[in-house]
Design a protein around this motif. Structure first.
Motif, PDB file in Angstrom:
ATOM      1  N   THR A  45       0.837  -1.103  -0.045  1.00 38.73           N
ATOM      2  CA  THR A  45       0.153  -0.224  -0.246  1.00 38.73           C
ATOM      3  C   THR A  45       0.682   1.212   0.151  1.00 38.73           C
ATOM      4  O   THR A  45       0.557   2.305  -0.820  1.00 38.73           O
TER       5      THR A  45
ATOM      6  N   PHE B 179      -2.849   2.882   7.353  1.00 34.40           N
ATOM      7  CA  PHE B 179      -1.969   1.596   6.864  1.00 34.40           C
ATOM      8  C   PHE B 179      -0.583   1.842   7.536  1.00 34.40           C
ATOM      9  O   PHE B 179       0.104   2.907   7.659  1.00 34.40           O
TER      10      PHE B 179
ATOM     11  N   THR C  19      -4.192  -2.460   9.019  1.00 37.71           N
ATOM     12  CA  THR C  19      -4.975  -1.421   8.502  1.00 37.71           C
ATOM     13  C   THR C  19      -6.150  -1.077   9.360  1.00 37.71           C
ATOM     14  O   THR C  19      -6.696  -1.693  10.233  1.00 37.71           O
TER      15      THR C  19
END
Length: 276
Positions: A12, A176, A171
């Motif tokens: 991410t 995150f 998360t």
């Protein structure tokens, strides 16, 4: 989301800090699906100016054959010919055992260096993988990722000298974070990410100890609309990178970037046109 590869636990944040920074070189890439058994052909042409021979354009051809010669048992994921005439072959099958994917990457010049990967996903919330990069035990790499709940994924990776690397991904809403412990717990890498609305994302990373100790990066990503994305990144060496990804039309994507080193005052730039 489910368990993922051990090295993808920080994905991410990497989408903001690493992906689509075409800051050097010029490339044209075309991906074409054919009517021959669903095969896909990818052509990548690099424009390399400033060489002793002037400007030249090395190219690389890649084929993907989902049913080679009409056989549905295995897939040729990659059959690649590079500018020097070298050939790379990657094959896989998921038909041998339920939940097991077998990938084989033959080393045509030296069969003893053939690489293979076994990935087992039949267990709920668990992903098991074993990589072999040769015939010796020290060439084995094993990993396990487990998702105990929707908000977290744990991972362990084993390789010689058999002290595990450990990773955690978490998360919560727009937040995150991931952390890795590597090199016999001498190196710790932290990544974090925050998404504000649908258009704005910010991410950062820092490594403490080990070979990459002290490296860090801070990046911003802004989506002007569904066709235009801009990125900005600063790293520890005081280099600043910016990138622009623009969808010109359906199937046509232009990606460009610039990297400027504030310490030396030098810069590089790059551009890629992708057609699918």
């Amino acid at each position: 989301m489910g368990p993922m590869k051990f090295d993808d636990l920080e994905k991410t944040a990497k989408e903001v800090l690493s992906d689509d920074y075409q800051t050097s070189g010029y490339q044209f890439k075309a991906k074409q699906k054919t009517s021959w058994q669903g095969s896909v052909v990818t052509t990548a042409v690099d424009l390399v100016p400033g060489s002793k021979d002037g400007v030249f354009t090395p190219s690389k051809l890649t084929w993907r054959l989902p049913t080679p010669m009409g056989c549905p048992f295995f897939v040729i994921d990659k059959l690649e010919v590079d500018k020097k005439g070298g050939i790379k072959l990657e094959t896989s099958t998921e038909k041998a055992v339920k939940g097991l994917k077998i990938e084989v990457k033959p080393e045509l010049s030296d069969p003893l260096k053939t690489k293979s990967t076994l990935t087992y996903t039949a267990l709920k919330d668990v992903r098991l993988a074993l990589d072999t990069k040769g015939i010796e035990v020290k060439d084995l790499v094993g990993e396990l990722t487990y998702q105990p709940c929707a908000a977290a994924i744990l991972g362990v990776k084993f390789a010689a000298p058999w002290c595990p690397d450990v990773g955690l991904r978490a998360t919560h809403g727009p937040f995150f974070a991931s952390i890795y412990a590597k090199e016999m717990f001498k190196q710790y890498s932290l990544s974090c990410h925050y998404k504000y609305g649908d258009n704005f994302r910010v991410a950062g990373s820092y490594t403490c100890g080990g070979k990459k100790g002290g490296s860090c990066a801070l990046g911003l990503m802004y989506s002007c609309n569904k066709n235009t994305t801009m990125k900005l990144k600063m790293e520890r060496d005081m280099s600043v990178s910016c990138a622009l990804k623009q969808s010109l039309a359906k199937g046509f994507t232009l990606t460009g970037g610039l990297k400027y080193g504030m310490q030396k005052g030098d810069y590089t730039c790059g551009l890629q046109l992708s057609v699918e």
